[in-house]
Scaffold this motif. Structure first.
Motif, PDB file in Angstrom:
ATOM      1  N   GLU A   1      -0.713  -5.898  -1.415  1.00 55.23           N
ATOM      2  CA  GLU A   1      -1.736  -5.674  -2.426  1.00 55.23           C
ATOM      3  C   GLU A   1      -1.079  -5.655  -3.802  1.00 55.23           C
ATOM      4  O   GLU A   1      -0.124  -4.913  -4.028  1.00 55.23           O
ATOM      5  CB  GLU A   1      -2.463  -4.357  -2.163  1.00 55.23           C
ATOM      6  CG  GLU A   1      -3.584  -4.085  -3.161  1.00 55.23           C
ATOM      7  CD  GLU A   1      -4.346  -2.808  -2.857  1.00 55.23           C
ATOM      8  OE1 GLU A   1      -4.704  -2.088  -3.817  1.00 55.23           O
ATOM      9  OE2 GLU A   1      -4.578  -2.525  -1.662  1.00 55.23           O
ATOM     10  N   VAL A   2      -1.602  -6.470  -4.711  1.00 53.53           N
ATOM     11  CA  VAL A   2      -1.014  -6.579  -6.050  1.00 53.53           C
ATOM     12  C   VAL A   2      -1.645  -5.587  -7.014  1.00 53.53           C
ATOM     13  O   VAL A   2      -0.957  -4.807  -7.675  1.00 53.53           O
ATOM     14  CB  VAL A   2      -1.174  -8.014  -6.596  1.00 53.53           C
ATOM     15  CG1 VAL A   2      -0.687  -8.105  -8.037  1.00 53.53           C
ATOM     16  CG2 VAL A   2      -0.440  -9.015  -5.714  1.00 53.53           C
ATOM     17  N   ALA A   3      -2.975  -5.626  -7.132  1.00 52.12           N
ATOM     18  CA  ALA A   3      -3.661  -4.792  -8.123  1.00 52.12           C
ATOM     19  C   ALA A   3      -5.149  -4.762  -7.826  1.00 52.12           C
ATOM     20  O   ALA A   3      -5.706  -5.712  -7.258  1.00 52.12           O
ATOM     21  CB  ALA A   3      -3.421  -5.331  -9.535  1.00 52.12           C
ATOM     22  N   ASP A   4      -5.785  -3.667  -8.231  1.00 55.29           N
ATOM     23  CA  ASP A   4      -7.239  -3.564  -8.169  1.00 55.29           C
ATOM     24  C   ASP A   4      -7.787  -4.038  -9.510  1.00 55.29           C
ATOM     25  O   ASP A   4      -7.793  -3.296 -10.494  1.00 55.29           O
ATOM     26  CB  ASP A   4      -7.660  -2.127  -7.885  1.00 55.29           C
ATOM     27  CG  ASP A   4      -9.171  -1.975  -7.754  1.00 55.29           C
ATOM     28  OD1 ASP A   4      -9.895  -2.960  -7.984  1.00 55.29           O
ATOM     29  OD2 ASP A   4      -9.625  -0.856  -7.432  1.00 55.29           O
ATOM     30  N   LEU A   5      -8.235  -5.283  -9.557  1.00 54.96           N
ATOM     31  CA  LEU A   5      -8.650  -5.892 -10.819  1.00 54.96           C
ATOM     32  C   LEU A   5      -9.939  -5.290 -11.367  1.00 54.96           C
ATOM     33  O   LEU A   5     -10.248  -5.461 -12.554  1.00 54.96           O
ATOM     34  CB  LEU A   5      -8.805  -7.404 -10.633  1.00 54.96           C
ATOM     35  CG  LEU A   5      -7.525  -8.144 -10.230  1.00 54.96           C
ATOM     36  CD1 LEU A   5      -7.833  -9.603  -9.932  1.00 54.96           C
ATOM     37  CD2 LEU A   5      -6.455  -8.033 -11.306  1.00 54.96           C
TER      38      LEU A   5
ATOM     39  N   TYR B   1      -4.492  -9.926  -3.658  1.00 56.08           N
ATOM     40  CA  TYR B   1      -3.516  -9.879  -2.584  1.00 56.08           C
ATOM     41  C   TYR B   1      -2.541 -11.048  -2.711  1.00 56.08           C
ATOM     42  O   TYR B   1      -2.937 -12.171  -3.042  1.00 56.08           O
ATOM     43  CB  TYR B   1      -4.200  -9.952  -1.218  1.00 56.08           C
ATOM     44  CG  TYR B   1      -5.086  -8.766  -0.919  1.00 56.08           C
ATOM     45  CD1 TYR B   1      -4.565  -7.603  -0.369  1.00 56.08           C
ATOM     46  CD2 TYR B   1      -6.456  -8.819  -1.176  1.00 56.08           C
ATOM     47  CE1 TYR B   1      -5.378  -6.509  -0.079  1.00 56.08           C
ATOM     48  CE2 TYR B   1      -7.276  -7.737  -0.902  1.00 56.08           C
ATOM     49  CZ  TYR B   1      -6.735  -6.586  -0.356  1.00 56.08           C
ATOM     50  OH  TYR B   1      -7.547  -5.510  -0.082  1.00 56.08           O
ATOM     51  N   ASP B   2      -1.272 -10.766  -2.417  1.00 52.33           N
ATOM     52  CA  ASP B   2      -0.211 -11.768  -2.431  1.00 52.33           C
ATOM     53  C   ASP B   2       0.166 -12.099  -0.994  1.00 52.33           C
ATOM     54  O   ASP B   2       0.719 -11.262  -0.274  1.00 52.33           O
ATOM     55  CB  ASP B   2       0.999 -11.203  -3.185  1.00 52.33           C
ATOM     56  CG  ASP B   2       2.145 -12.204  -3.306  1.00 52.33           C
ATOM     57  OD1 ASP B   2       2.134 -13.215  -2.578  1.00 52.33           O
ATOM     58  OD2 ASP B   2       3.060 -11.955  -4.116  1.00 52.33           O
ATOM     59  N   ALA B   3      -0.168 -13.333  -0.588  1.00 50.90           N
ATOM     60  CA  ALA B   3       0.189 -13.805   0.749  1.00 50.90           C
ATOM     61  C   ALA B   3       1.141 -14.990   0.653  1.00 50.90           C
ATOM     62  O   ALA B   3       1.134 -15.870   1.509  1.00 50.90           O
ATOM     63  CB  ALA B   3      -1.069 -14.189   1.529  1.00 50.90           C
TER      64      ALA B   3
ATOM     65  N   GLY C   1      -0.929 -17.865   0.094  1.00 54.23           N
ATOM     66  CA  GLY C   1      -1.397 -18.035  -1.272  1.00 54.23           C
ATOM     67  C   GLY C   1      -1.704 -16.703  -1.919  1.00 54.23           C
ATOM     68  O   GLY C   1      -1.192 -15.654  -1.529  1.00 54.23           O
ATOM     69  N   LEU C   2      -2.554 -16.734  -2.935  1.00 57.67           N
ATOM     70  CA  LEU C   2      -3.006 -15.533  -3.628  1.00 57.67           C
ATOM     71  C   LEU C   2      -4.523 -15.515  -3.626  1.00 57.67           C
ATOM     72  O   LEU C   2      -5.158 -16.537  -3.905  1.00 57.67           O
ATOM     73  CB  LEU C   2      -2.492 -15.524  -5.069  1.00 57.67           C
ATOM     74  CG  LEU C   2      -1.063 -15.029  -5.272  1.00 57.67           C
ATOM     75  CD1 LEU C   2      -0.466 -15.604  -6.536  1.00 57.67           C
ATOM     76  CD2 LEU C   2      -1.044 -13.504  -5.337  1.00 57.67           C
TER      77      LEU C   2
END
Length: 470
Positions: free
Chosen positions: A277-281, A268-270, A259-260
C-alpha cells in the motif's frame, strides 16, 4: 534558456510568435542559428520586432534558403489541410520540426555525462496535473527538476541542461506530431479518448500521435501506460510484446497482477514481487477525485523510475498543492463555494470534476469539441442548473433539455452572477462549478485566461456580495 545545438550557421524559419515560437527563436539565436520570424497576426509581429528579433514575411520568402522550418504546435501539420508554410517547406524539401524536437536534438548532441534525465507526459486528460505532480515529487526528493513543455515555460526557455537535471515535459499530440528524436527515460501515456480529431484526421491519427511518446525508448527506460481505456490497453499489450524497456501498467479502478492501481482511493504498488500500500489518496488535498488516482499512480511510477525512494514519493503525493484551473477551489462567498475547472476543455475532462461533486451549479460552454456533452448524460442528474456561455450554448441547451434547468448567459460574467444568485438563494451549502467541456478560443485566448477571469469574478463577489434574494 537552452541554446539549440546542431543549427549553428544554419537558416531557420520560425512561424507562430506566441510563447513557443518566441522562446524557440531566442534559443536558436543563442545556439548560432540565423532566424526569420513570421506570424499572420500583426500584433505578434510587432512584439517580436520590438524585442529585436528579425521579422521576415515568409509568404514572400524563397524557402530554398532555409535549412528548417520551426512551427508552433497550433499550426496544422497534416490535417485538416497543411498550413501554407508547411506546404512551402515540403515543396522546397525543407525539414519541419517543433520546439520539442529542437530540445531533443540538443540533448542528443551533448556528451553523455552532461545529458539530463527526461520524463515525458501525455494523454487526453490529466497530463498537466501529472506533470506538475511529478515535478513536485522530484523537487521534494531533492532532485534538480524543471517542468515545462505544454505547461508553464516553453521547453527551450527552461534552465540550460546539465548532468543530474531532470526535465519533466507535458507533451500535446500537436507537439508529438513534430517530434522524432526525443528519448524519454520515463514516458507516460495516461489515457486516450476522442479529441482533436480534425487536427489528426480521425482517431487513428490521434492515437498514433500519442503513442509517439514511447519513440526511441530502450533498455533501462520506463513506459507507464494507463489501461483504463481500450486504446491504452492495446498500446500496453504491444509494448509488452516488444520488451526492451520496463512497462508499468496503471489503473484507477481495478487491481492488477503487476503495475500500479488505485481502489477506492488507496494506491497500491504491484510492480515488485508483493503488493504494498502506497498511500490513501482520499486524504491528499491536492488530488481530489478518481481521475487524480490515475495521475498519482503515473507520477509515482515515474518518480521511482527516476530514482526517488518509494517513501519520499508517497510523502510528496500527500503534500501536492494541486494545479491551477483543475478543480481549483477559488473561494467561498457566504455558503457558496466556487470551483475553477477551466482546464476541462472536453467532455471527458469535465466528467472528472462532475463525478467528484454530488450536486453543483454548472457553468459550461465555449467552442465545442466533437460530440459535445452527449457522453455526460449520466451525470446530468447532479446539475442543479446549467449556465451556458459561448458558441456551444445553444447546442448544450438542447442536449440538457428536460434533464436540468438551463439559463442562456452568453458570457462568463453573467453566468457567474446568475449562478451565485441561484445558489445563494437556496440558503444551504452549494457549489458553483466552472467545467466548460469546451475550448476557450471563442471568448478567451486560452483556458488559463478563462480560469483567471472566473477567479477574478469570484473575488469580486467576495468583496461586494449581492443579496441572495435580490
Amino acid at each position: 534558456m537552452i541554446p539549440v545545438k546542431g543549427f549553428d550557421g544554419k537558416h531557420v524559419a520560425v512561424f507562430g510568435l506566441a510563447r513557443t515560437g518566441l522562446t524557440a527563436a531566442r534559443a536558436l539565436l543563442a545556439g548560432g542559428a540565423k532566424v526569420a520570424l513570421w506570424d499572420e497576426n500583426a500584433e505578434a509581429r510587432s512584439r517580436a520586432a520590438a524585442q529585436g528579433l528579425p521579422v521576415v514575411d515568409l509568404s514572400k520568402a524563397d524557402f530554398a534558403q532555409f535549412d528548417a522550418l520551426m512551427v508552433s504546435p497550433g499550426v496544422p501539420f497534416t490535417h485538416p489541410t497543411p498550413h501554407w508554410t508547411v506546404r512551402k517547406a515540403q515543396t522546397a524539401g525543407v525539414e519541419i520540426l517543433g520546439d520539442i524536437e529542437l530540445f531533443a536534438r540538443t540533448v542528443n548532441a551533448v556528451d553523455p555525462w552532461k545529458r539530463p534525465k527526461i520524463a515525458a507526459v501525455t494523454g487526453t486528460n490529466g497530463k498537466s496535473t501529472t506533470t506538475a505532480l511529478l515535478g513536485h515529487i522530484l523537487k521534494s526528493a531533492g532532485k534538480d527538476a524543471h517542468v515545462g513543455g505544454n505547461i508553464g515555460a516553453g521547453v527551450l526557455g527552461l534552465e540550460d541542461m546539465h548532468g543530474g537535471a531532470v526535465y519533466v515535459l507535458e507533451l500535446s499530440s500537436y507537439q508529438l506530431d513534430l517530434t522524432s528524436s526525443l528519448k524519454a527515460d520515463a514516458a507516460i501515456l495516461l489515457n486516450i479518448s476522442p479529441d482533436h480529431l480534425d487536427r489528426h484526421g480521425g482517431m487513428d491519427g490521434y492515437v498514433a500521435a500519442k503513442r509517439r511518446v514511447f519513440l526511441n525508448q530502450g533498455k533501462g527506460d520506463t513506459a507507464i501506460v494507463g489501461v483504463d481505456d481500450a486504446w491504452g490497453q492495446n498500446i500496453c499489450t504491444e509494448l509488452l510484446a516488444r520488451n526492451g524497456r520496463t512497462i508499468v501498467p496503471i489503473s484507477a479502478g481495478r487491481s492488477m497482477g503487476r503495475g500500479l492501481y488505485a481502489l477506492q482511493g488507496v494506491l497500491y504498488d504491484a510492480i515488485g514481487e508483493r503488493v504494498t500500500e502506497v498511500a490513501d489518496l482520499s486524504r491528499a488535498p491536492g488530488l481530489p477525485g478518481r481521475h487524480n488516482w490515475q495521475n498519482a499512480a503515473a507520477a509515482y511510477a515515474a518518480a521511482l523510475a527516476l530514482g526517488v525512494s518509494p517513501q519520499d514519493a508517497a510523502d510528496a503525493l500527500m503534500s501536492f498543492p494541486g494545479l491551477a484551473h483543475r478543480m481549483e477551489d477559488v473561494g467561498t462567498v457566504g455558503r457558496v463555494r466556487f470551483v475553477n475547472d477551466s482546464k476541462a476543455t472536453n467532455a471527458d475532462a469535465a466528467r472528472q470534476a462532475m463525478s467528484a461533486i454530488p450536486k453543483f451549479y454548472w457553468i459550461a460552454g465555449g467552442r465545442p469539441k466533437a460530440g459535445g456533452i452527449d457522453s455526460l448524460r449520466d451525470l446530468f442528474g447532479r446539475v442543479e442548473k446549467a449556465y451556458l456561455i459561448g458558441e456551444a450554448a445553444q447546442e448544450f441547451g438542447r442536449t440538457l433539455a428536460g434533464a436540468a434547468p438551463v439559463e442562456q448567459c452568453g458570457d462568463l460574467l453573467r453566468a457567474v452572477d446568475a449562478a451565485f444568485h441561484d445558489a445563494a438563494a437556496k440558503g444551504r451549502d452549494a457549489v458553483v462549478l466552472l467545467s466548460p467541456a469546451c475550448a476557450s478560443f471563442d471568448q478567451f485566448p486560452d483556458f488559463e485566461v478563462r480560469g483567471d477571469a472566473f477567479r477574478s469574478l469570484v473575488h469580486g463577489l467576495a468583496t461586494t456580495p449581492r443579496q441572495a434574494a435580490s
